[in-house]
Motif scaffolding. Structure first.
Motif, PDB file in Angstrom:
ATOM      1  N   VAL A 225       0.860  -1.184   0.000  1.00 14.68           N
ATOM      2  CA  VAL A 225       0.000   0.000   0.000  1.00 14.68           C
ATOM      3  C   VAL A 225       0.892   1.229   0.000  1.00 14.68           C
ATOM      4  CG1 VAL A 225      -1.852   1.247   1.142  1.00 14.68           C
ATOM      5  CG2 VAL A 225      -1.773  -1.254   1.264  1.00 14.68           C
ATOM      6  N   SER A 226       0.728   2.084  -1.006  1.00 15.94           N
ATOM      7  CA  SER A 226       1.585   3.256  -1.178  1.00 15.94           C
ATOM      8  C   SER A 226       0.747   4.528  -1.069  1.00 15.94           C
ATOM      9  CB  SER A 226       2.276   3.211  -2.538  1.00 15.94           C
ATOM     10  OG  SER A 226       3.041   4.373  -2.755  1.00 15.94           O
ATOM     11  N   ASN A 227       1.098   5.387  -0.114  1.00 15.57           N
ATOM     12  CA  ASN A 227       0.434   6.675   0.041  1.00 15.57           C
ATOM     13  C   ASN A 227       1.108   7.668  -0.897  1.00 15.57           C
ATOM     14  OD1 ASN A 227      -0.710   9.105   0.772  1.00 15.57           O
ATOM     15  ND2 ASN A 227      -0.552   8.746   2.981  1.00 15.57           N
ATOM     16  N   VAL A 228       0.483   7.878  -2.050  1.00 21.90           N
ATOM     17  CA  VAL A 228       1.084   8.721  -3.078  1.00 21.90           C
ATOM     18  C   VAL A 228       0.970  10.192  -2.723  1.00 21.90           C
ATOM     19  CG1 VAL A 228       0.979   9.392  -5.508  1.00 21.90           C
ATOM     20  CG2 VAL A 228       0.610   7.000  -4.849  1.00 21.90           C
ATOM     21  N   LYS A 257       3.834   0.604   2.703  1.00 17.76           N
ATOM     22  CA  LYS A 257       3.900  -0.507   3.650  1.00 17.76           C
ATOM     23  C   LYS A 257       3.450  -1.777   2.938  1.00 17.76           C
ATOM     24  CE  LYS A 257       5.115   1.881   7.315  1.00 17.76           C
ATOM     25  NZ  LYS A 257       4.209   2.196   8.421  1.00 17.76           N
ATOM     26  N   THR A 258       4.133  -2.887   3.253  1.00 16.86           N
ATOM     27  CA  THR A 258       3.742  -4.191   2.738  1.00 16.86           C
ATOM     28  C   THR A 258       3.139  -4.999   3.867  1.00 16.86           C
ATOM     29  OG1 THR A 258       5.440  -4.190   1.012  1.00 16.86           O
ATOM     30  CG2 THR A 258       4.519  -6.313   1.634  1.00 16.86           C
ATOM     31  N   LEU A 282     -13.528   7.763   3.767  1.00 19.67           N
ATOM     32  CA  LEU A 282     -12.968   7.563   2.428  1.00 19.67           C
ATOM     33  C   LEU A 282     -12.489   6.127   2.235  1.00 19.67           C
ATOM     34  CD1 LEU A 282     -10.888  10.857   2.049  1.00 19.67           C
ATOM     35  CD2 LEU A 282     -13.135  10.356   1.067  1.00 19.67           C
ATOM     36  N   ARG A 283     -12.587   5.647   1.009  1.00 19.35           N
ATOM     37  CA  ARG A 283     -12.108   4.317   0.633  1.00 19.35           C
ATOM     38  C   ARG A 283     -11.368   4.398  -0.696  1.00 19.35           C
ATOM     39  NH1 ARG A 283     -15.196  -0.390   3.016  1.00 19.35           N
ATOM     40  NH2 ARG A 283     -16.086   0.562   4.865  1.00 19.35           N
ATOM     41  N   TRP A 284     -10.337   3.562  -0.810  1.00 22.43           N
ATOM     42  CA  TRP A 284      -9.587   3.440  -2.054  1.00 22.43           C
ATOM     43  C   TRP A 284      -9.560   1.967  -2.464  1.00 22.43           C
ATOM     44  CZ3 TRP A 284      -8.432   6.783   1.777  1.00 22.43           C
ATOM     45  CH2 TRP A 284      -8.107   8.106   1.465  1.00 22.43           C
ATOM     46  N   TYR A 285      -9.779   1.730  -3.754  1.00 23.88           N
ATOM     47  CA  TYR A 285      -9.579   0.389  -4.295  1.00 23.88           C
ATOM     48  C   TYR A 285      -9.137   0.551  -5.744  1.00 23.88           C
ATOM     49  CZ  TYR A 285     -13.632   0.352  -7.361  1.00 23.88           C
ATOM     50  OH  TYR A 285     -14.507   0.615  -8.375  1.00 23.88           O
ATOM     51  N   ASP A 286      -8.559  -0.500  -6.290  1.00 23.21           N
ATOM     52  CA  ASP A 286      -8.137  -0.507  -7.696  1.00 23.21           C
ATOM     53  C   ASP A 286      -8.228  -1.950  -8.165  1.00 23.21           C
ATOM     54  OD1 ASP A 286      -6.570  -0.622 -10.121  1.00 23.21           O
ATOM     55  OD2 ASP A 286      -5.727   1.314  -9.560  1.00 23.21           O
ATOM     56  N   VAL A 287      -8.874  -2.167  -9.328  1.00 22.17           N
ATOM     57  CA  VAL A 287      -9.039  -3.542  -9.805  1.00 22.17           C
ATOM     58  C   VAL A 287      -7.710  -4.226 -10.076  1.00 22.17           C
ATOM     59  CG1 VAL A 287     -11.335  -3.147 -10.752  1.00 22.17           C
ATOM     60  CG2 VAL A 287      -9.327  -2.705 -12.177  1.00 22.17           C
ATOM     61  N   SER A 288      -6.635  -3.444 -10.222  1.00 21.11           N
ATOM     62  CA  SER A 288      -5.317  -4.047 -10.434  1.00 21.11           C
ATOM     63  C   SER A 288      -4.700  -4.551  -9.137  1.00 21.11           C
ATOM     64  CB  SER A 288      -4.373  -3.046 -11.099  1.00 21.11           C
ATOM     65  OG  SER A 288      -4.126  -1.949 -10.241  1.00 21.11           O
ATOM     66  N   ALA A 289      -5.237  -4.114  -7.994  1.00 18.93           N
ATOM     67  CA  ALA A 289      -4.760  -4.588  -6.690  1.00 18.93           C
ATOM     68  C   ALA A 289      -5.749  -5.629  -6.199  1.00 18.93           C
ATOM     69  CB  ALA A 289      -4.638  -3.441  -5.706  1.00 18.93           C
ATOM     70  N   ALA A 297      -1.066 -21.535  -0.208  1.00 22.26           N
ATOM     71  CA  ALA A 297       0.044 -20.841  -0.848  1.00 22.26           C
ATOM     72  C   ALA A 297      -0.032 -19.351  -0.537  1.00 22.26           C
ATOM     73  CB  ALA A 297       0.012 -21.065  -2.360  1.00 22.26           C
ATOM     74  N   THR A 298       1.092 -18.643  -0.840  1.00 20.89           N
ATOM     75  CA  THR A 298       1.140 -17.191  -0.670  1.00 20.89           C
ATOM     76  C   THR A 298       1.124 -16.532  -2.044  1.00 20.89           C
ATOM     77  OG1 THR A 298       2.382 -17.362   1.395  1.00 20.89           O
ATOM     78  CG2 THR A 298       2.467 -15.252   0.244  1.00 20.89           C
ATOM     79  N   VAL A 299       0.248 -15.561  -2.227  1.00 20.39           N
ATOM     80  CA  VAL A 299       0.152 -14.846  -3.493  1.00 20.39           C
ATOM     81  C   VAL A 299       0.259 -13.358  -3.227  1.00 20.39           C
ATOM     82  CG1 VAL A 299      -1.284 -16.649  -4.550  1.00 20.39           C
ATOM     83  CG2 VAL A 299      -2.367 -14.696  -3.418  1.00 20.39           C
ATOM     84  N   ASP A 300       0.675 -12.628  -4.269  1.00 17.47           N
ATOM     85  CA  ASP A 300       0.840 -11.172  -4.147  1.00 17.47           C
ATOM     86  C   ASP A 300      -0.341 -10.476  -4.825  1.00 17.47           C
ATOM     87  OD1 ASP A 300       2.002  -8.678  -3.632  1.00 17.47           O
ATOM     88  OD2 ASP A 300       2.957  -8.647  -5.611  1.00 17.47           O
ATOM     89  N   ALA A 301      -0.949  -9.520  -4.127  1.00 19.43           N
ATOM     90  CA  ALA A 301      -2.092  -8.783  -4.668  1.00 19.43           C
ATOM     91  C   ALA A 301      -1.668  -7.523  -5.408  1.00 19.43           C
ATOM     92  CB  ALA A 301      -3.059  -8.428  -3.546  1.00 19.43           C
ATOM     93  N   GLY A 302      -0.353  -7.239  -5.490  1.00 24.80           N
ATOM     94  CA  GLY A 302       0.100  -6.046  -6.184  1.00 24.80           C
ATOM     95  C   GLY A 302       0.146  -4.843  -5.255  1.00 24.80           C
ATOM     96  N   THR A 303       0.001  -3.643  -5.852  1.00 20.38           N
ATOM     97  CA  THR A 303       0.121  -2.387  -5.100  1.00 20.38           C
ATOM     98  C   THR A 303      -1.172  -1.582  -5.193  1.00 20.38           C
ATOM     99  OG1 THR A 303       2.498  -2.268  -5.508  1.00 20.38           O
ATOM    100  CG2 THR A 303       1.394  -0.225  -4.873  1.00 20.38           C
ATOM    101  N   LEU A 304      -1.622  -1.109  -4.038  1.00 21.92           N
ATOM    102  CA  LEU A 304      -2.754  -0.201  -3.977  1.00 21.92           C
ATOM    103  C   LEU A 304      -2.231   1.189  -3.681  1.00 21.92           C
ATOM    104  CD1 LEU A 304      -5.808   0.352  -3.954  1.00 21.92           C
ATOM    105  CD2 LEU A 304      -5.802  -0.181  -1.501  1.00 21.92           C
TER     106      LEU A 304
END
Length: 517
Positions: A225-228, A257-258, A282-289, A297-304
């Motif tokens: 999660v990146s606070n841009v 933060k990861t 407020l809420r943030w989401y992105d279909v790429s995350a 197993a462990t998988v990575d959800a990418g970056t929000l």
């Protein structure tokens, strides 16, 4: 209908052309070519009305080919005014005494009629009324008796709320919006259903319910999660759909933060990540995350990424409404007036399926049509930004263009608070501000056949925020409040606006059970 009339006109024109070529000129109708009225049809067919109430009739003139003869003026009469009187110019019938009367409309030299049955004035309804109070769904009889809670949101004492009740057409389930799972969902508000006895809770948006997650295979998910550009460092609540619980974390602007989530249910679909800033709503989401969870197993959800412009305020689903065949539920995306749809038995996970083209319509209020009108038909209150008007329209599912509005008024008189079809599809009720300088919100009725609109209530103060029409079409339940965002009570009145009375205090979102008990 326009296509039919155009086709008919072209067909007649072609026929006349052939006749003219053969040397035989068709006779012109009298009146210099004006259409000749062959029949007058009166609608609705054989209606009933209680003593002291009214029903609006409509008349249509047609020529020998079945085409409507526009511009015909009608004169109305009753053969038994001691039972049912009728306004000569408008066709509005008033029940005078029990019995029957033939009501006629004459226009273009032709007369049509229908039989009106006047019933005794002690009409009652046996339908139960559902309403919301805080985090409860309650049922009450039409006389105010047997008021009881049938479902209460978990941890309702924490201030969770229920709203927007809507009965399934067969009376077996109630759809509603609730925020009780806001910390473990992509949405702040989700759509749920319960059975009429309060059992069998189902989640329609972002399914399944949180207490069902443990029954699915489990995996582990990591997400960055990146606070841009958000100045607020939090704390943020980060949640992966299917996880046991959210994680709280501080993320100052420019930092990342990861996070690792264990025991995430595998729902078999991409599972979105959401960041929540509770104090600002407020809420943030992105279909790429999103995570493709794999059991064991462990998988990575990418970056929000969190950006100042990307936060959605009070993002969620509200105002559910059942299709007349019970196959799907419509709902509004909160704060955007975008109308979505979900199957009555929805797939797992998050989906966004538009019911109407969001670029064409902004339906901040709507109602699915009764089966008599058509299962794919809706009534919407659309704000036309070009004309700066509010238009009440009938549209089909998936529409991107609008037809002729049933009713239009300047948006300076404020947006619609609610609108509801009459059970027989002959018209609808709506609540709006009476005039620009009048703060009160009152109830109006529009009759489709005649195009007539009348004001039913004359409340001098307060707001009518929600409506529900009883299944017999004779009563209306109202959510009334002294202030636009203040507490409200449930009132009941006859459909003509008479006999308005307080039913229960501290209630919202009234909804009549469509199947009388």
């Amino acid at each position: 209908m326009r296509f039919f009339r155009l086709t008919l006109a072209l067909t007649l024109a072609a026929a006349l052309s052939v006749t003219a070529c053969s040397g035989d000129s068709p006779p012109e109708p009298p009146g210099g070519g004006d259409p000749v009225v062959a029949v007058v049809e009166v609608t609705p067919t054989n209606p009933s009305v209680p003593v002291g109430n009214t029903v609006a009739l409509g008349a249509t003139a047609k020529d020998a080919a079945g085409a409507t003869v526009d511009g015909t003026t009608f004169t109305w009469s009753s053969n038994n005014p001691g039972v049912a009187s009728v306004a000569e110019a408008t066709g509005v019938v008033t029940g005078v005494a029990p019995g029957t009367a033939s009501i006629s409309a004459t226009g273009g030299g032709k007369t049509g009629s229908t039989t009106v049955t006047v019933t005794a004035g002690t009409v009652t309804t046996t339908a139960a009324l559902a309403y919301a109070r805080g985090g409860e769904i309650r049922l009450v009889n039409a006389d105010g008796g047997n008021d009881r809670a049938i479902w209460t949101a978990p941890s309702a004492e924490n201030g969770y709320a229920v709203s927007g009740l809507s009965w399934k057409p067969d009376g077996t389930e109630i759809a509603f919006a609730s925020d009780h799972e806001q910390a473990v969902s992509i949405f702040n508000w989700d759509i749920y259903t319960v059975r009429s006895d309060g059992s069998g809770l189902r989640k329609i948006t972002n399914a399944p319910t949180h207490d069902q997650l443990a029954s699915y295979p489990q995996g582990t998910v990591t997400v960055r999660v990146s606070n841009v550009s958000v100045s607020d460092a939090g704390p943020y609540f980060i949640y992966v759909l299917g996880a046991e619980e959210p994680q709280s974390v501080l993320i100052p602007a420019g930092e990342s933060k990861t996070l690792t989530f264990s025991n995430v249910a595998d729902l078999g679909v991409p599972q979105l990540v959401v960041a929540i800033l509770p104090l600002q709503g407020l809420r943030w989401y992105d279909v790429s995350a999103a995570a493709d969870v794999q059991p064991g197993a462990t998988v990575d959800a990418g970056t929000l990424n969190l950006s100042f412009s990307g936060g959605l305020e009070n993002f969620g689903a509200v105002g559910p409404g059942w299709r007349s065949d019970g196959a799907k539920i419509a709902y509004l995306e909160a704060n955007t007036c975008i109308l979505h749809q979900a199957p009555a038995n929805p797939p797992l996970g998050t989906s966004f399926d538009n019911l109407l083209d969001p670029d064409a319509f902004t339906p901040c209020t709507y109602d699915y049509a009764p089966s008599a009108v058509g299962v794919d038909q809706l009534l919407i209150g659309h704000f036309d930004t070009d004309a700066f008007e509010v238009k009440i329209l009938r549209v089909s599912e998936g529409s991107s263009t609008a037809g002729q509005p049933y009713y239009t008024y300047p948006s300076s008189e404020r947006l619609l608070w609610d609108l509801r079809w009459l059970p027989d599809g002959s018209g609808f009720l709506f609540a709006k501000q009476t005039a620009l300088l009048d703060e009160s919100v009152n109830v109006f009725e529009h009759v489709i056949a005649t195009g007539a609109t009348r004001q039913l209530t004359t409340f001098g103060d307060g707001y009518v925020r929600a409506l529900s029409v009883s299944p017999d079409g004779q009563f209306v339940a109202l959510e009334r409040a002294a202030a636009a965002d203040g507490p409200s009570d449930i009132w009941v009145m006859r459909r003509d606006g008479s006999d308005a009375r307080l039913l229960v205090q501290n209630g919202r979102s009234p909804a009549w059970n469509p199947r009388p008990q």
